[in-house]
Design a protein around this motif. Structure first.
Motif, short mmCIF file in Angstrom:
data_model
loop_
_atom_site.label_atom_id
_atom_site.label_comp_id
_atom_site.label_asym_id
_atom_site.label_seq_id
_atom_site.Cartn_x
_atom_site.Cartn_y
_atom_site.Cartn_z
N ALA A 122 -43.53 -93.74 0.98
CA ALA A 122 -43.91 -92.58 1.77
C ALA A 122 -42.65 -91.98 2.35
O ALA A 122 -41.88 -92.66 3.03
CB ALA A 122 -44.88 -93.01 2.89
N ASP A 123 -42.44 -90.69 2.10
CA ASP A 123 -41.19 -90.05 2.48
C ASP A 123 -41.19 -89.67 3.95
O ASP A 123 -41.46 -88.54 4.32
CB ASP A 123 -40.95 -88.80 1.62
CG ASP A 123 -40.83 -89.16 0.17
OD1 ASP A 123 -40.31 -90.25 -0.12
OD2 ASP A 123 -41.26 -88.35 -0.68
N ASP A 161 -37.23 -92.29 -11.97
CA ASP A 161 -38.58 -92.74 -12.31
C ASP A 161 -39.65 -91.64 -12.22
O ASP A 161 -40.47 -91.50 -13.13
CB ASP A 161 -38.98 -93.93 -11.43
CG ASP A 161 -38.32 -95.21 -11.90
OD1 ASP A 161 -37.73 -95.21 -13.00
OD2 ASP A 161 -38.39 -96.21 -11.16
N PRO A 162 -39.71 -90.84 -11.12
CA PRO A 162 -40.74 -89.81 -11.05
C PRO A 162 -40.63 -88.79 -12.18
O PRO A 162 -41.64 -88.39 -12.78
CB PRO A 162 -40.49 -89.15 -9.69
CG PRO A 162 -39.76 -90.17 -8.90
CD PRO A 162 -38.91 -90.90 -9.88
N GLN A 206 -50.47 -87.18 -8.45
CA GLN A 206 -50.72 -88.53 -7.98
C GLN A 206 -49.66 -88.97 -6.96
O GLN A 206 -49.99 -89.58 -5.93
CB GLN A 206 -50.76 -89.50 -9.16
CG GLN A 206 -51.43 -90.82 -8.84
CD GLN A 206 -51.61 -91.69 -10.07
OE1 GLN A 206 -50.97 -91.48 -11.09
NE2 GLN A 206 -52.47 -92.68 -9.97
N ARG A 207 -48.41 -88.63 -7.23
CA ARG A 207 -47.35 -88.99 -6.29
C ARG A 207 -47.50 -88.22 -4.97
O ARG A 207 -47.27 -88.77 -3.89
CB ARG A 207 -45.98 -88.71 -6.90
CG ARG A 207 -45.66 -89.57 -8.13
CD ARG A 207 -44.20 -89.48 -8.51
NE ARG A 207 -43.35 -90.15 -7.54
CZ ARG A 207 -43.08 -91.45 -7.55
NH1 ARG A 207 -43.61 -92.23 -8.48
NH2 ARG A 207 -42.30 -91.97 -6.63
N LEU A 208 -47.90 -86.94 -5.07
CA LEU A 208 -48.10 -86.16 -3.85
C LEU A 208 -49.26 -86.71 -3.02
O LEU A 208 -49.16 -86.83 -1.79
CB LEU A 208 -48.37 -84.69 -4.22
CG LEU A 208 -47.20 -83.91 -4.81
CD1 LEU A 208 -47.66 -82.52 -5.26
CD2 LEU A 208 -46.06 -83.78 -3.80
N VAL A 229 -57.73 -91.76 -5.19
CA VAL A 229 -56.48 -91.02 -5.42
C VAL A 229 -56.39 -90.57 -6.87
O VAL A 229 -56.02 -89.43 -7.16
CB VAL A 229 -55.26 -91.90 -5.05
CG1 VAL A 229 -53.97 -91.24 -5.51
CG2 VAL A 229 -55.22 -92.12 -3.54
N GLN A 230 -56.74 -91.44 -7.80
CA GLN A 230 -56.72 -91.08 -9.21
C GLN A 230 -57.69 -89.94 -9.50
O GLN A 230 -57.36 -89.00 -10.24
CB GLN A 230 -57.07 -92.30 -10.07
CG GLN A 230 -56.01 -93.39 -10.07
CD GLN A 230 -56.48 -94.65 -10.75
OE1 GLN A 230 -57.68 -94.87 -10.96
NE2 GLN A 230 -55.54 -95.52 -11.10
N GLY A 231 -58.88 -90.01 -8.91
CA GLY A 231 -59.88 -88.97 -9.13
C GLY A 231 -59.47 -87.61 -8.59
O GLY A 231 -59.61 -86.59 -9.27
N VAL A 232 -58.94 -87.59 -7.36
CA VAL A 232 -58.49 -86.33 -6.76
C VAL A 232 -57.33 -85.74 -7.55
O VAL A 232 -57.29 -84.52 -7.82
CB VAL A 232 -58.08 -86.56 -5.29
CG1 VAL A 232 -57.39 -85.32 -4.72
CG2 VAL A 232 -59.29 -86.92 -4.44
#
Length: 342
Positions: free
Chosen positions: A5-6, A120-121, A213-215, A248-251
């Motif tokens: 988490a940034d 990686d991202p 997903q990262r966001l 999270v995957q679904g959204v």
């Protein structure tokens, strides 16, 4: 996969269960479970796809709800599943080819980009985009003929469908008549624009899914950090439960599906018209892309290219959500070593 988490004031880290690559899968289990579960997903979403297809070939703009009610009123509820058997026959092999190409490409491209020193991202986004592009192109070899036949059955009985001599009893009868009338190439009508529609759409979808997903995980990290320890600046590893991971995957999938639907809608409308309409003024050759675009613009301006956007947006968003959660679930069930996933 660990996603940080940034936040400057804390060193909170989200520990997400490890991603499963091609080498970790029990292939026979993966394909069997995938065929069964994705058949169920296809059955659930098929009426929405049928309504979208009816709207795309209509001569005027009609809402999706009115189209659905009209179909049920005139032909009964079963009409919402017209052509489903044919579609299902193609879904299973096409999905199998799609999943294999997706996982093999993602694994190889991901490793290659990381070895080149790509972060990686960025490597994940590139690998997902290339994998989606490759998988879609492979699947279209199987799916296009099935798509042509099932869409002909979907629109049969409408004013915009093929002429009266093209009445089909079932998928096999449609297959036989299309081949007799146009030859094998008739089954691949719209193949080029199908590639132009689905290949970029899949590339956009998988790349968008990776970024989204990262966001979303970043937002979840901020929320969990504040919830689990306000004012605590120590390094803490947060372990979300399986429900949070699926949410999270679904959204993320729904966000990516909506973006892809909006970008590729005009191409999908043109593709559907090419595959369904006979274009009698052009003999057996069928309408060209240019003729199809001109007819659409003549009927309703450039907005006619977005007919069926509502059902397609809903279909792609729902399909993306159910597909990715089902897909990740299938991968976890098919992993050879379950202990390594935690």
């Amino acid at each position: 996969m660990d996603l940080s988490a940034d936040e400057e004031e804390s060193a909170q880290e989200i520990h997400v269960p490890a991603d499963i690559n091609w080498e970790m899968l029990d292939k026979s289990k993966f394909f069997f479970l995938g065929a069964a579960l994705f058949s169920g997903v296809s059955a659930t979403l098929y009426p929405v796809v049928l309504v979208k297809t009816r709207q795309q070939v209509a001569q005027s703009q009609v809402s999706g709800i009115r189209t659905a009610f009209s179909i049920v009123k005139n032909d009964g509820f079963r009409a919402l599943y017209r052509g489903f058997g044919t579609s299902l026959m193609g879904t299973i092999p096409a999905r199998a080819l799609y999943m294999a190409a997706l996982e093999v490409t993602k694994s190889n491209v991901g490793s290659a980009t990381v070895n080149l020193g790509v972060p990686d991202p960025t490597a994940a986004a590139i690998a997902n985009a290339v994998a989606g592009l490759t998988a879609s192109m492979a699947a279209q070899l199987v799916w296009t003929p099935i798509d042509v036949v099932s869409q002909r059955l979907m629109v049969q009985g409408t004013n915009s469908s093929c002429s009266s001599h093209c009445r089909y009893e079932n998928g096999i009868d449609a297959f036989r008549k299309i081949v007799h009338r146009d030859g094998p190439k008739g089954l691949y009508r719209g193949f080029g624009i199908s590639i132009l529609t689905y290949a970029p759409s899949n590339a956009v979808w998988w790349a968008s899914y990776s970024v989204a997903q990262r966001l979303v995980w970043g937002g979840v990290g901020c929320y969990l950090s504040k919830k689990d320890g306000e004012g605590n600046n120590n390094s803490v590893t947060l372990r979300p439960d399986s429900k949070t991971v699926m949410a999270v995957q679904g959204v993320s999938a729904a966000m990516a599906g909506g973006i892809s639907a909006l970008i590729t809608m005009p191409l999908d409308t043109i593709k559907t018209r090419l595959q369904v309409l006979d274009g009698e003024e052009n003999g057996r050759r069928g309408p060209t892309i240019g003729q199809t675009v001109r007819n659409l613009v003549k009927e309703g301006g450039w907005l006619a290219c977005y007919r069926g956007l509502g059902p397609r947006w809903a279909s792609m968003s729902m399909s993306a959500t159910t597909m990715i959660t089902t897909y990740e679930f299938v991968k976890r069930l098919s992993a050879k070593n379950q202990e390594s996933l935690t």
